[in-house]
Design an enzyme around this catalytic site. Structure first.
Site, PDB file in Angstrom:
ATOM      1  N   LEU A  30       0.817  -1.217   0.000  1.00  0.00           N
ATOM      2  CA  LEU A  30       0.000   0.000   0.000  1.00  0.00           C
ATOM      3  C   LEU A  30       0.848   1.262   0.000  1.00  0.00           C
ATOM      4  CD1 LEU A  30      -2.816  -0.975   2.545  1.00  0.00           C
ATOM      5  CD2 LEU A  30      -2.962  -0.889   0.050  1.00  0.00           C
ATOM      6  N   GLY A  31       2.021   1.204   0.578  1.00  0.00           N
ATOM      7  CA  GLY A  31       2.859   2.395   0.615  1.00  0.00           C
ATOM      8  C   GLY A  31       4.061   2.178   1.509  1.00  0.00           C
ATOM      9  N   ALA A  32       4.915   3.188   1.585  1.00  0.00           N
ATOM     10  CA  ALA A  32       6.119   3.119   2.409  1.00  0.00           C
ATOM     11  C   ALA A  32       6.444   4.513   2.911  1.00  0.00           C
ATOM     12  CB  ALA A  32       7.295   2.553   1.612  1.00  0.00           C
ATOM     13  N   GLY A  33       7.065   4.586   4.073  1.00  0.00           N
ATOM     14  CA  GLY A  33       7.427   5.872   4.658  1.00  0.00           C
ATOM     15  C   GLY A  33       8.685   5.744   5.487  1.00  0.00           C
ATOM     16  N   MET A  35       9.066   5.359   8.664  1.00  0.00           N
ATOM     17  CA  MET A  35       9.032   4.403   9.760  1.00  0.00           C
ATOM     18  C   MET A  35       8.926   2.964   9.289  1.00  0.00           C
ATOM     19  SD  MET A  35       9.180   5.833  12.774  1.00  0.00           S
ATOM     20  CE  MET A  35       8.358   4.635  13.819  1.00  0.00           C
ATOM     21  N   GLY A  36       8.401   2.734   8.095  1.00  0.00           N
ATOM     22  CA  GLY A  36       8.244   1.357   7.651  1.00  0.00           C
ATOM     23  C   GLY A  36       7.452   1.247   6.369  1.00  0.00           C
ATOM     24  N   ASP A 146       2.882  13.844  14.404  1.00  0.00           N
ATOM     25  CA  ASP A 146       3.197  13.853  12.969  1.00  0.00           C
ATOM     26  C   ASP A 146       1.905  13.927  12.156  1.00  0.00           C
ATOM     27  OD1 ASP A 146       4.830  13.841  10.746  1.00  0.00           O
ATOM     28  OD2 ASP A 146       4.956  11.664  10.620  1.00  0.00           O
TER      29      ASP A 146
END
Length: 612
Positions: A30-33, A35-36, A146
């Site tokens: 689904l996605g990445a950022g 933190m993980g 955040d």
């Protein structure tokens, strides 16, 4: 936990992604950022969930694990209408993870980037929904820290606030102390940016930022480098000239530089009701039609990966799983009809329970959810769309036929082919002689390398089973490279030339193998890598290719105060280049452009390219 900001909502799993997390079989990325990484999966009953797996760099920090466990326990108490509830987690796994309800909607950041600013009524309903979410989050003793457009998802019946509390788990850990920043600069409050102070009023400032972003389509403090935006947040007033008049009272008060002047969440909701032309009621018409249409697209969910064929006893299973650090106890192989799901927090048969999850009973095995089943959401009233083949369709391999151990499949009788066997033996002998001849040494070339390899830096790839070893690349050295503040180096360049980040993202968020960053506002000076990892070598460690391959205490940034003349830093680029950077000091004063000097020894293409 939201979808990635892309038209492709569901990305296929990569080779380095786990197949299973905590017993949940993964279906897509689904996605990445920072933190993980976030994955799509399903509960045993077929409900979609989002699973966030924390980066290994954080997982290795004991203080992070302790705080993460505390924050997850607090987050499980948050059960608001405008939050995505935490439904499962494992804070003791090798890579900690948590699972929340899947929200089929774009993030506010994604929606604004694709469709532009939202109408005033949508923004008022957005503010009210996020304020209610913060009321529940603060009531559980959590400050979000955040809150930003990427952490607000737009569902059909209102917004959902996600990732609350996770940023605190990383705050003040060993990793953040070495330079990994938590929080998004453009949406920080003045006290958070200047002194690190965080209170519930910090989230209210971020709420005002989110409201302005949704109504204007851009940040109220403008664009530019992170330190320039932070300077304006701390010292200047926001630009609200493009804000509709109805929204200015509530947004302006939320963006007060003094936390004491900001309204309470109850006052925020009251101000929104006063500004509305008609009573504010959440409903399926709260979003523009184009944004609502993207929600329907996100309901076409991909199916989880098929259950792999059982492996023979003693063979290494192909799927990987994020699990607890303790080794799994030996157990007899599962039968072919066993369920692929043993989610943490749900009891499983004793032979299948993960080591970190004690078995709570022995209920019947859960059946595999039907492919592309459309789950129902009790809090939502989505129309159920037809079930066309989704765009995400990974190329699954047909599993090989399975035969029980000890029972070979029936083989048809073979006809004797004596002539072919004799001919094949002769051909094999000729080929064998040719191979042996090719392996015999036949002298060295002028460069000192063998003629077979051409004396190249990398050498020929060793064939399976041979004793040949791939040669290390030859080092190349560069002396006295001056790097001005906020400039970067790329190890692939020959020679490496200092340059600014070409995309305008700034060296902190760009693609630099090695950079020098100086914040003139806060006096912060760092060297770092936004395209790899750094290791500051001890005095007893000699900078070499072997040393850089073996050290594991990675970071992304180093304070200039940690370095002295002669300090050696291993730079490991994601592009596969390795360098020993020897620090040779800094020049310039606080009122001028400053420089740092490096001697570089670079081994290009020393490792495989890392995939993002």
């Amino acid at each position: 936990m939201g979808s990635a900001p892309s038209a492709d909502f569901f990305q296929p799993l990569r080779a380095d992604d786990p197949a299973v997390v905590g017993g949940y079989r993964l279906a897509a990325v689904l996605g990445a950022g920072g933190m993980g990484k976030v994955y799509l999966s399903y509960t045993p009953g077929g409900r979609p969930i989002a699973i966030k797996v924390i980066r290994s760099e954080f997982s290795e920090d004991p203080e992070f694990r302790r705080r993460f466990q505390q924050e997850v326990q607090a987050a499980q108490r948050v059960q608001g209408l405008y939050t995505a509830p935490v439904i499962d987690s494992d804070t003791e796994a090798a890579q900690p993870w948590l699972a929340t309800a899947y929200v089929p909607g774009p993030s506010l950041a994604h929606a604004v980037s694709l469709y532009g600013a939202l109408p005033t009524r949508s923004v008022l309903l957005l503010i009210v929904g996020v304020a209610e979410a913060l009321h529940v989050i603060h009531g559980a003793g959590i400050v979000h820290r955040d809150l930003k457009p990427a952490n607000v998802l737009l569902a059909s019946d209102g917004p959902r606030v996600i990732d609350f509390g996770i940023a605190r788990a990383a705050d003040s850990t060993a990793l953040t102390n070495t330079g990994v920043s938590i929080g998004t600069p453009a949406f920080m409050a003045p006290e958070q940016a200047s002194t690190g102070t965080v209170t519930p009023a910090t989230d209210i400032f971020a709420l005002g930022q989110i409201a302005a972003f949704a109504a204007i389509g851009a940040s109220a403090y403008g664009d530019g480098s992170s330190h320039a935006v932070l300077y304006r947040i701390v010292h200047e007033d926001p630009d609200l000239s493009g804000l509709p008049g109805e929204l200015r009272p509530v947004v302006a008060r939320c963006l007060s530089r003094d936390p004491a002047d900001r309204p309470s969440l109850t006052e925020v909701i009251e101000l929104c009701h006063e500004a509305a032309d008609e009573p504010l009621r959440q409903g399926e018409d709260w979003l523009p039609q184009a944004v609502a249409g993207s929600i329907t697209e996100r309901l076409k969910l991909p199916a989880p990966a098929p259950t792999p064929a059982p492996t023979a006893p003693g063979a290494t299973p192909t799927p990987t799983e994020v699990s607890s650090p303790s080794p799994a106890p030996s157990s007899p192989p599962a039968s072919a009809g066993a369920s692929p799901y043993t989610p943490a927090g749900l009891a499983a048969a004793p032979t299948q329970a993960a080591p970190s999850q004690p078995a709570l009973g022995t209920p019947p095995a859960y059946p595999t959810p039907p492919p592309y089943a459309q789950p129902t959401h009790p809090q939502h009233s989505y129309p159920q769309p037809p079930r066309p083949q989704p765009a995400y369709a990974p190329g699954y391999r047909t599993p090989p036929a399975f035969h029980a151990p000890g029972f070979a499949p029936p083989q048809p009788p073979r006809r004797k082919r004596t002539g072919l066997i004799v001919a094949g033996s002769i051909v094999a002998a000729v080929i064998g002689l040719a191979v042996i001849g090719s392996l015999l040494p036949d002298g060295k070339d002028k460069a000192g390398g063998s003629k077979a390899s051409g004396g190249g830096a990398t050498g020929a790839s060793a064939s399976p089973g041979s004793n040949q070893k791939q040669a290390d690349p030859k080092p190349v050295s560069y002396q006295g490279i001056d790097v001005p503040q906020n400039h970067q180096l790329q190890l692939a360049d020959s020679p490496p030339r200092p340059a600014e980040e070409p995309t305008g993202a700034g060296v902190l968020y760009g693609h630099a193998d090695l950079y020098y960053y100086r914040d003139t506002l806060f006096g912060d000076e760092k060297v770092g890598s936004s395209n790899g990892k750094l290791v500051l070598l001890k005095n007893s460690e000699k900078g070499s290719l072997k040393t850089c391959r073996e050290v594991t205490r990675f970071t992304e940034k180093l304070g200039l105060d940690q370095l002295t003349d002669g300090s050696q830093i291993c730079v490991l680029s994601k592009a596969g280049h390795i360098s020993v950077a020897t620090y040779r000091g800094r020049s310039g004063d606080k009122d001028s452009t400053t420089y740092v000097k490096f001697d570089l020894t670079i081994w290009r293409n020393a490792e495989d390219v890392q995939q993002d």
